[in-house]
Design a protein around this motif. Sequence first.
Motif, PDB file in Angstrom:
ATOM      1  N   PRO A  22       0.816  -1.225   0.000  1.00 40.38           N
ATOM      2  CA  PRO A  22       0.000   0.000   0.000  1.00 40.38           C
ATOM      3  C   PRO A  22       0.849   1.276   0.000  1.00 40.38           C
ATOM      4  CG  PRO A  22      -0.869  -1.579   1.579  1.00 40.38           C
ATOM      5  CD  PRO A  22       0.401  -2.168   1.046  1.00 40.38           C
ATOM      6  N   CYS A  23       1.988   1.260   0.701  1.00 38.69           N
ATOM      7  CA  CYS A  23       2.798   2.488   0.762  1.00 38.69           C
ATOM      8  C   CYS A  23       3.510   2.772  -0.553  1.00 38.69           C
ATOM      9  CB  CYS A  23       3.801   2.419   1.904  1.00 38.69           C
ATOM     10  SG  CYS A  23       5.058   1.179   1.626  1.00 38.69           S
ATOM     11  N   GLU A  24       3.386   1.866  -1.515  1.00 35.31           N
ATOM     12  CA  GLU A  24       3.972   2.102  -2.839  1.00 35.31           C
ATOM     13  C   GLU A  24       2.962   2.769  -3.781  1.00 35.31           C
ATOM     14  OE1 GLU A  24       7.203  -1.553  -2.979  1.00 35.31           O
ATOM     15  OE2 GLU A  24       5.140  -2.030  -3.529  1.00 35.31           O
ATOM     16  N   VAL A  25       1.720   2.940  -3.293  1.00 29.57           N
ATOM     17  CA  VAL A  25       0.646   3.512  -4.113  1.00 29.57           C
ATOM     18  C   VAL A  25       0.423   4.972  -3.724  1.00 29.57           C
ATOM     19  CG1 VAL A  25      -1.799   3.349  -4.724  1.00 29.57           C
ATOM     20  CG2 VAL A  25      -0.506   1.258  -4.183  1.00 29.57           C
ATOM     21  N   PHE A  26       0.451   5.871  -4.704  1.00 31.54           N
ATOM     22  CA  PHE A  26       0.148   7.290  -4.473  1.00 31.54           C
ATOM     23  C   PHE A  26      -1.063   7.667  -5.321  1.00 31.54           C
ATOM     24  CE2 PHE A  26       4.593   6.789  -3.458  1.00 31.54           C
ATOM     25  CZ  PHE A  26       4.784   7.606  -2.349  1.00 31.54           C
ATOM     26  N   VAL A  27      -2.143   8.042  -4.649  1.00 30.91           N
ATOM     27  CA  VAL A  27      -3.365   8.427  -5.363  1.00 30.91           C
ATOM     28  C   VAL A  27      -3.238   9.902  -5.756  1.00 30.91           C
ATOM     29  CG1 VAL A  27      -5.857   8.716  -5.117  1.00 30.91           C
ATOM     30  CG2 VAL A  27      -4.708   6.741  -4.060  1.00 30.91           C
ATOM     31  N   SER A  28      -3.692  10.231  -6.954  1.00 27.64           N
ATOM     32  CA  SER A  28      -3.604  11.623  -7.406  1.00 27.64           C
ATOM     33  C   SER A  28      -4.842  12.009  -8.199  1.00 27.64           C
ATOM     34  CB  SER A  28      -2.373  11.820  -8.279  1.00 27.64           C
ATOM     35  OG  SER A  28      -2.630  11.312  -9.574  1.00 27.64           O
ATOM     36  N   ASP A  29      -4.853  13.249  -8.675  1.00 30.47           N
ATOM     37  CA  ASP A  29      -5.981  13.718  -9.467  1.00 30.47           C
ATOM     38  C   ASP A  29      -5.838  13.359 -10.941  1.00 30.47           C
ATOM     39  OD1 ASP A  29      -3.837  15.552  -9.552  1.00 30.47           O
ATOM     40  OD2 ASP A  29      -5.162  17.117 -10.302  1.00 30.47           O
ATOM     41  N   GLY A  30      -4.890  12.544 -11.298  1.00 24.65           N
ATOM     42  CA  GLY A  30      -4.791  12.074 -12.669  1.00 24.65           C
ATOM     43  C   GLY A  30      -3.354  11.862 -13.109  1.00 24.65           C
ATOM     44  N   ALA A  31      -3.195  11.034 -14.144  1.00 23.15           N
ATOM     45  CA  ALA A  31      -1.850  10.692 -14.620  1.00 23.15           C
ATOM     46  C   ALA A  31      -1.166  11.882 -15.281  1.00 23.15           C
ATOM     47  CB  ALA A  31      -1.922   9.510 -15.591  1.00 23.15           C
ATOM     48  N   LYS A  32      -1.940  12.833 -15.823  1.00 21.89           N
ATOM     49  CA  LYS A  32      -1.307  14.018 -16.427  1.00 21.89           C
ATOM     50  C   LYS A  32      -0.549  14.795 -15.344  1.00 21.89           C
ATOM     51  CE  LYS A  32      -2.346  18.138 -19.235  1.00 21.89           C
ATOM     52  NZ  LYS A  32      -3.438  19.046 -19.674  1.00 21.89           N
ATOM     53  N   SER A  33      -1.178  14.984 -14.187  1.00 20.69           N
ATOM     54  CA  SER A  33      -0.505  15.687 -13.091  1.00 20.69           C
ATOM     55  C   SER A  33       0.759  14.947 -12.678  1.00 20.69           C
ATOM     56  CB  SER A  33      -1.427  15.805 -11.871  1.00 20.69           C
ATOM     57  OG  SER A  33      -2.601  16.515 -12.190  1.00 20.69           O
ATOM     58  N   ASP A  34       0.645  13.640 -12.482  1.00 22.71           N
ATOM     59  CA  ASP A  34       1.785  12.889 -11.952  1.00 22.71           C
ATOM     60  C   ASP A  34       2.926  12.782 -12.956  1.00 22.71           C
ATOM     61  OD1 ASP A  34       0.433  12.608  -9.622  1.00 22.71           O
ATOM     62  OD2 ASP A  34       0.224  10.438  -9.682  1.00 22.71           O
ATOM     63  N   THR A  35       2.593  12.510 -14.234  1.00 25.83           N
ATOM     64  CA  THR A  35       3.680  12.418 -15.224  1.00 25.83           C
ATOM     65  C   THR A  35       4.338  13.788 -15.402  1.00 25.83           C
ATOM     66  OG1 THR A  35       2.052  12.646 -17.012  1.00 25.83           O
ATOM     67  CG2 THR A  35       2.814  10.427 -16.528  1.00 25.83           C
ATOM     68  N   GLY A  36       3.575  14.856 -15.175  1.00 24.89           N
ATOM     69  CA  GLY A  36       4.161  16.197 -15.230  1.00 24.89           C
ATOM     70  C   GLY A  36       4.963  16.516 -13.982  1.00 24.89           C
ATOM     71  N   ASN A  37       4.376  16.285 -12.818  1.00 24.90           N
ATOM     72  CA  ASN A  37       5.016  16.698 -11.563  1.00 24.90           C
ATOM     73  C   ASN A  37       6.218  15.845 -11.183  1.00 24.90           C
ATOM     74  OD1 ASN A  37       3.171  18.787 -11.203  1.00 24.90           O
ATOM     75  ND2 ASN A  37       1.739  17.520 -10.041  1.00 24.90           N
ATOM     76  N   GLY A  57      -6.204   9.307 -10.505  1.00 29.13           N
ATOM     77  CA  GLY A  57      -5.185   8.427 -11.054  1.00 29.13           C
ATOM     78  C   GLY A  57      -4.329   7.890  -9.921  1.00 29.13           C
ATOM     79  N   TYR A  58      -3.331   7.083 -10.265  1.00 31.46           N
ATOM     80  CA  TYR A  58      -2.435   6.600  -9.221  1.00 31.46           C
ATOM     81  C   TYR A  58      -1.069   6.282  -9.808  1.00 31.46           C
ATOM     82  CZ  TYR A  58      -4.309   2.158 -11.056  1.00 31.46           C
ATOM     83  OH  TYR A  58      -4.721   1.139 -11.876  1.00 31.46           O
ATOM     84  N   THR A  59      -0.079   6.377  -8.953  1.00 27.26           N
ATOM     85  CA  THR A  59       1.303   6.162  -9.352  1.00 27.26           C
ATOM     86  C   THR A  59       1.910   5.153  -8.385  1.00 27.26           C
ATOM     87  OG1 THR A  59       1.536   8.311 -10.380  1.00 27.26           O
ATOM     88  CG2 THR A  59       3.556   7.332  -9.509  1.00 27.26           C
ATOM     89  N   ILE A  60       2.597   4.168  -8.950  1.00 25.79           N
ATOM     90  CA  ILE A  60       3.231   3.128  -8.128  1.00 25.79           C
ATOM     91  C   ILE A  60       4.735   3.373  -8.114  1.00 25.79           C
ATOM     92  CG2 ILE A  60       3.504   0.632  -7.781  1.00 25.79           C
ATOM     93  CD1 ILE A  60       0.553   1.449  -7.852  1.00 25.79           C
ATOM     94  N   ILE A  61       5.286   3.519  -6.928  1.00 23.39           N
ATOM     95  CA  ILE A  61       6.744   3.648  -6.801  1.00 23.39           C
ATOM     96  C   ILE A  61       7.237   2.606  -5.806  1.00 23.39           C
ATOM     97  CG2 ILE A  61       8.693   5.196  -6.380  1.00 23.39           C
ATOM     98  CD1 ILE A  61       7.026   7.510  -7.122  1.00 23.39           C
TER      99      ILE A  61
END
Lengths: 398, 398
Positions: B98-113, B248-252
């Motif tokens: 679970p700590c590898e999952v980051f929820v966001s407002d979308g993949a555009k934000s995350d791939t940009g940020n 969206g979500y990002t896995i790290i």
Amino acid sequence: MPKFNENFFDLKESYLFSEIAHRVNAYSEKNPNKKIIRLGIGDVTLPLGSKVISQLHEGIDALASAETFKGYGPEQGYDFLRLAIVDYYSRNNISINPCEVFVSDGAKSDTGNITDIFGRDNIVLIPDPVYPVYVDTNIMSGRNIIYIDANEENNFLPMPDDNVHSDIIYICSPNNPTGATYNRDQLKNWIDYALENNAIILYDSAYECFITDETLPRSIYAIEGAKKCAIEFCSLSKTAGFTGVRCGYTIIPEDLTFLSSSGIKISVNAMWNRRQTTKFNGVSYIVQKGAAAVFSPEGMAQCKSNIKYYQENAKIILNGLLKKNISCFGGVNSPYIWFKCPNNMDSWDFFDYLLDNAQIVGTPGAGFGKNGQKFFRITSFGTRDSTIEAMKRIDELI
Amino acid sequence: MPKFNENFFDLKESYLFSEIAHRVNAYSEKNPNKKIIRLGIGDVTLPLGSKVISQLHEGIDALASAETFKGYGPEQGYDFLRLAIVDYYSRNNISINPCEVFVSDGAKSDTGNITDIFGRDNIVLIPDPVYPVYVDTNIMSGRNIIYIDANEENNFLPMPDDNVHSDIIYICSPNNPTGATYNRDQLKNWIDYALENNAIILYDSAYECFITDETLPRSIYAIEGAKKCAIEFCSLSKTAGFTGVRCGYTIIPEDLTFLSSSGIKISVNAMWNRRQTTKFNGVSYIVQKGAAAVFSPEGMAQCKSNIKYYQENAKIILNGLLKKNISCFGGVNSPYIWFKCPNNMDSWDFFDYLLDNAQIVGTPGAGFGKNGQKFFRITSFGTRDSTIEAMKRIDELI
């Protein structure tokens, strides 16, 4: 291998509120039966007003049928919300164009992301103490920060020093954490300084709805000249209890332009527009429907009733502390009460003392900068009962 | 005066989709009676499933009373949603914490940020053609970009060149705009290349839900070694029709670490966590409630039914183009059909030709990079009727 942004390693290890959570958890594990009152983080507790609730539901209903479905919206926000915000400003006799309004998921995002449009080579002026996001995001960008002291001597309202040049100036009024609020003359001084230095003011008005003194400006644009030097960030977190709903807005006047050394006119509005269209995809349609309802007469009346509740909490806290001859700031025109720790204690020591002996969680002033070392912040966002109970415990303890 | 981020001036003047909107508006002003069919932007048209709708409403109901009210949530997302995403991965036999999952407002934000956590001095490898956000956000950061050609010769699936070193590698599979999807062996090659070069892969799997061929990987973590070199970005925009809801979500992976030249172990997960806690305040509670419903059995079944509808549209488009002996890519395992413009036309010329003569809006390949110059993208996200009508018009025109 990838080169990382090494400025991150210059950040303090842990964010203020993580450290608080850590100490509170340790305490409650040891003392499972003690009832802790949390007046630390500036998070609201009252439910949303019924007008906002009904409009949020309507927003969802629109997504349930193909005829009314909404996909990608404008990155800058829907016109219906931008116009509602323009109208809100016009009630304070401030004229804003809809294209000057950028809707976002909150002022924390915008005050953080705005750093994208600036180069590294800027002198940034930040008051101390202040909301940690301004400092941390500029450290992340590797910028040179000059701190300006906010302290008892200047009533936590520092004024510009004409001998010190800066390019980017952060102002938060009503201030987080001190609750201090600039008057018109003081803000005019800052604007004059900015215009003289060809600097830009980043003005955070997230707590404007707590201003009751009508002589105090609720927006920097109430002061002449501001449109030529200032961006304003605002949020519905405190205005409408949107801390969990997530909506804010940023105003960037079209008149806010600079001439580059090579003679190119730089529009700050156009730069932020490019940033947002490239790295952001707009706020949830549902949330924007609810946000627009905040600015309706019925919605605003409900928000104001909640704000009044918190203002009465603030009065209870302020009176309780003053009774003990504690030196206080804020609490009027602000949800925060900022006070000097009794017996010359350090703020983290007082944090532990208050938690151990009265089971009250506040925020140590040191978390907001060196001038907060001997100060403490308590918020009025608790329930009435817990606020009264907290002040009873403080009365007995101190 | 403030120094601005001059890298912005290296960006192309206008974003692809603004130029399309501009041309379409000009056309419809001149031809008010012509019925335009929009198969350009990858925006969904079907309403949300009833399970998601009911959970969104429940989310709002929680905010209507003090007992269930939610204020600030965790910046990384609520546990209930992080766990639902972990469970979704586990159905594909991929184990994520679970700590590898980051929820966001979308993949555009995350791939940009995500560019925030990297230094300027990196060699960035980006396929051409591709989703413009990768290129624009790296130009904004002033980074050195190497393009890798995706073209007919390699079926729009370029493979690594061992003679070319890079530090950061963007992969989008199924690809936007080409619809091309890497198989397991190909992805393994990329992972081997990344591990050998000590590079990081930024893997965009926003279209994974369109994969029907079960031999194709839906996540880069289906391939051994990926957790040591890859971040994965995903989105509910296409999986669940969330283009207007925003999630969206990002896995790290925690295993994604690098050793700095001074011997410090750098955790990419910790750096992104610091970025998000400092510049982001979490996704709306309402939206997270709806997002969690996507991963429930009932919610997922409803999403899959919508995806099937678009997949049938894709088949209609693909068959219509193949009938005309047009060279096509994608359309299977992807909502996009990417094809060679007839008669060796340039993509913007073909855009105008199709708009003028068949009133169909598509996306010119040139907008995604130089290798798209002679190609065109049509999406399957329209309604069935408009898709059939569009293909009828194309059949008559070409």
